[in-house]
Design a protein around this motif. Structure first.
Motif, PDB file in Angstrom:
ATOM      1  N   ILE A 159      45.983  46.486  28.965  1.00 49.38           N
ATOM      2  CA  ILE A 159      46.560  46.054  29.857  1.00 49.38           C
ATOM      3  C   ILE A 159      45.934  45.270  31.053  1.00 49.38           C
ATOM      4  O   ILE A 159      45.354  45.471  31.631  1.00 49.38           O
ATOM      5  CB  ILE A 159      47.116  47.617  30.503  1.00 49.38           C
ATOM      6  CG1 ILE A 159      47.818  48.751  29.763  1.00 49.38           C
ATOM      7  CG2 ILE A 159      48.004  47.648  31.600  1.00 49.38           C
ATOM      8  CD1 ILE A 159      49.105  48.500  28.630  1.00 49.38           C
TER       9      ILE A 159
ATOM     10  N   GLY B  82      41.471  38.478  34.477  1.00 48.75           N
ATOM     11  CA  GLY B  82      41.114  37.352  34.397  1.00 48.75           C
ATOM     12  C   GLY B  82      42.444  36.861  35.230  1.00 48.75           C
ATOM     13  O   GLY B  82      42.914  37.236  36.474  1.00 48.75           O
ATOM     14  N   ASP B  83      42.383  35.560  35.457  1.00 43.26           N
ATOM     15  CA  ASP B  83      43.499  35.135  36.423  1.00 43.26           C
ATOM     16  C   ASP B  83      44.962  35.498  35.966  1.00 43.26           C
ATOM     17  O   ASP B  83      45.217  35.223  36.977  1.00 43.26           O
ATOM     18  CB  ASP B  83      43.524  33.097  36.141  1.00 43.26           C
ATOM     19  CG  ASP B  83      43.650  33.081  35.004  1.00 43.26           C
ATOM     20  OD1 ASP B  83      43.294  32.782  34.042  1.00 43.26           O
ATOM     21  OD2 ASP B  83      44.776  32.158  34.279  1.00 43.26           O
TER      22      ASP B  83
HETATM   23  C1  TPP Z   1      50.512  44.197  32.484  1.00 43.38           C
HETATM   24  C2  TPP Z   1      50.823  43.692  30.529  1.00 43.38           C
HETATM   25  N1  TPP Z   1      51.505  42.037  30.864  1.00 43.38           N
HETATM   26  C3  TPP Z   1      51.858  41.488  29.648  1.00 43.38           C
HETATM   27  C4  TPP Z   1      50.778  41.302  28.818  1.00 43.38           C
HETATM   28  C5  TPP Z   1      50.935  40.395  27.522  1.00 43.38           C
HETATM   29  N2  TPP Z   1      49.169  38.885  28.096  1.00 43.38           N
HETATM   30  C6  TPP Z   1      48.030  39.438  27.515  1.00 43.38           C
HETATM   31  S1  TPP Z   1      47.119  39.514  27.177  1.00 43.38           S
HETATM   32  C7  TPP Z   1      47.638  37.772  28.590  1.00 43.38           C
HETATM   33  C8  TPP Z   1      46.783  36.980  30.075  1.00 43.38           C
HETATM   34  C9  TPP Z   1      46.358  37.554  30.324  1.00 43.38           C
HETATM   35  O1  TPP Z   1      45.858  36.525  30.973  1.00 43.38           O
HETATM   36  P1  TPP Z   1      43.929  36.306  32.198  1.00 43.38           P
HETATM   37  O2  TPP Z   1      44.346  37.898  32.856  1.00 43.38           O
HETATM   38  O3  TPP Z   1      44.080  35.304  32.960  1.00 43.38           O
HETATM   39  O4  TPP Z   1      43.804  36.748  30.493  1.00 43.38           O
HETATM   40  P2  TPP Z   1      42.533  35.860  29.868  1.00 43.38           P
HETATM   41  O5  TPP Z   1      43.076  35.774  28.587  1.00 43.38           O
HETATM   42  O6  TPP Z   1      42.718  34.697  30.177  1.00 43.38           O
HETATM   43  O7  TPP Z   1      41.114  36.541  29.428  1.00 43.38           O
HETATM   44  C10 TPP Z   1      49.157  38.645  28.713  1.00 43.38           C
HETATM   45  C11 TPP Z   1      50.437  37.914  29.983  1.00 43.38           C
HETATM   46  C12 TPP Z   1      49.266  42.099  28.943  1.00 43.38           C
HETATM   47  N3  TPP Z   1      48.930  42.372  28.168  1.00 43.38           N
HETATM   48  N4  TPP Z   1      50.238  43.531  29.775  1.00 43.38           N
END
Ligand code: TPP
Ligand code: MG
Length: 329
Positions: A119, A148-149
């Protein structure tokens, strides 16, 4: 005094070994997925290793971390057994979580690893709970959340940051900005140019780091941990970093600029940066670092060999540990 002067030989060797272990673990996981040996949805941490290692260098087993969907590196940095983790990814009942966690839910509570987490921004609230436990027990522990961002626009992140200040707990929010949330660039998704200022507006200090440079992350994280451990409440680390693979294994990455990945691997590699720094200061010889490379490759090979031979869960085991029964109900 520079950070490499602050660190002793053993700490420098451990830092390089840690980053190299994560790098080779991830590259091998990538290869094993591509050749069909590992199933499941996987997000690789390659390129971001200095962040996990630079932060966890300040923690011991009693401190806690909570990770993300991109969690292998954080778990290795916090001391997870590499062979047990590889077995977990291979779905073996000998894995760290008996093969039921897999890539996105690796955990090892005895090592203070509260788990990877599917999540986005699910980690910050959990770290506030862990930090509150540390405060009530008055045990000097800190609780780190990596996110993450993509997490910084989530309400759970804002609520956790606010509550950490209200409760004055030793929570440390490490934000790794790799510029992408899935396939969306931060310039589109975040409506604010100064994330440090926005985060500090919650009422705690945020220390900025170059996420491709172990020494920079180590210095920033050191200040954050010192702040939180001394009873001053939460702190943040904001690191700019880059991921060398796609969002998930198999992502065709059409959103990348031409030459972007090559540039990242060439100019934002924490291993290359670390070696360059050691060549400059003479603190570690390249032969010592080469020896670590050889040891790490042997460890990863052993992890894969053992994982391929390891037991798979039986039909009976599949439903074990899924539900907890309280009392006689
Ligand atoms: C609450 C929620 N919304 C959407 C998702 C789908 N999702 C999985 S990873 C991601 C992107 C996350 O980006 P970031 O926080 O920058 O981490 P990174 O993948 O760059 O390490 C999303 C939107 C999710 N897992 N949980
Ligand atoms: Mg991101």
């Amino acid at each position: 005094m520079s950070q490499s002067e602050v660190l002793g030989r053993e700490q420098l060797l451990a830092a390089y070994r840690g980053m190299k272990t994560i790098r080779e673990f991830e590259e091998r996981v990538h290869a094993e997925i591509m050749n069909g040996q590992i199933a499941g949805f996987t997000h690789l941490y390659t390129g971001q290793e200095a962040n996990a290692i630079g932060v966890c260098a300040h923690l011991d087993h009693e401190d806690t971390i909570i990770s993300t969907h991109r969690g292998h590196g954080h778990c290795i940095a916090k001391g997870a057994d590499v062979v047990g983790m590889m077995k977990e990814l291979f779905g073996s009942s000998e894995g760290l979580c008996k093969g039921k966690g897999g890539s996105m839910h690796v955990a090892d509570v005895d090592k203070g690893i509260l788990g990877a987490n599917g999540i986005v921004a699910g980690g910050p609230p959990i770290s506030v709970g862990s930090a509150l436990a540390a405060k009530i027990r008055d045990n000097g522990r800190v609780a780190v959340s990596f996110s993450g961002d993509g997490s910084v626009n989530q309400g759970t992140c804002f609520e956790a940051m606010n509550l950490a200040v209200v409760l004055n707990v030793p929570a440390i929010f490490v934000i790794e900005n790799n510029y992408y949330s899935e396939h969306t660039n931060i310039s589109y998704a975040v409506g604010c140019d100064d994330l440090k200022a926005r985060t500090e507006a919650f009422g705690f200090p945020v220390f900025v780091a170059d996420g491709a440079d172990f020494f920079s992350v180590h210095e920033a994280a050191g200040k954050a941990v010192e702040h939180a451990r001394s009873g001053n409440g939460p702190a943040g680390v904001f690191a700019e970093t880059g991921r060398f693979h796609g969002h998930f294994v198999g992502d065709p990455q059409y959103y990348r600029a031409e030459g972007e990945l090559e540039d990242l691997r060439e100019n934002s590699c924490c291993l290359k940066n670390f070696r360059a720094r050691m060549a400059e200061t003479g603190e570690l010889g390249s032969d010592e670092l080469d020896a670590i490379d050889t040891e790490v490759l042997a460890l990863i090979e052993q992890a894969v060999t053992e994982s391929k031979a390891a037991a798979r869960p039986t039909a009976e085991q599949v439903t074990e540990d899924v539900y907890i029964h309280y009392g006689n109900a």
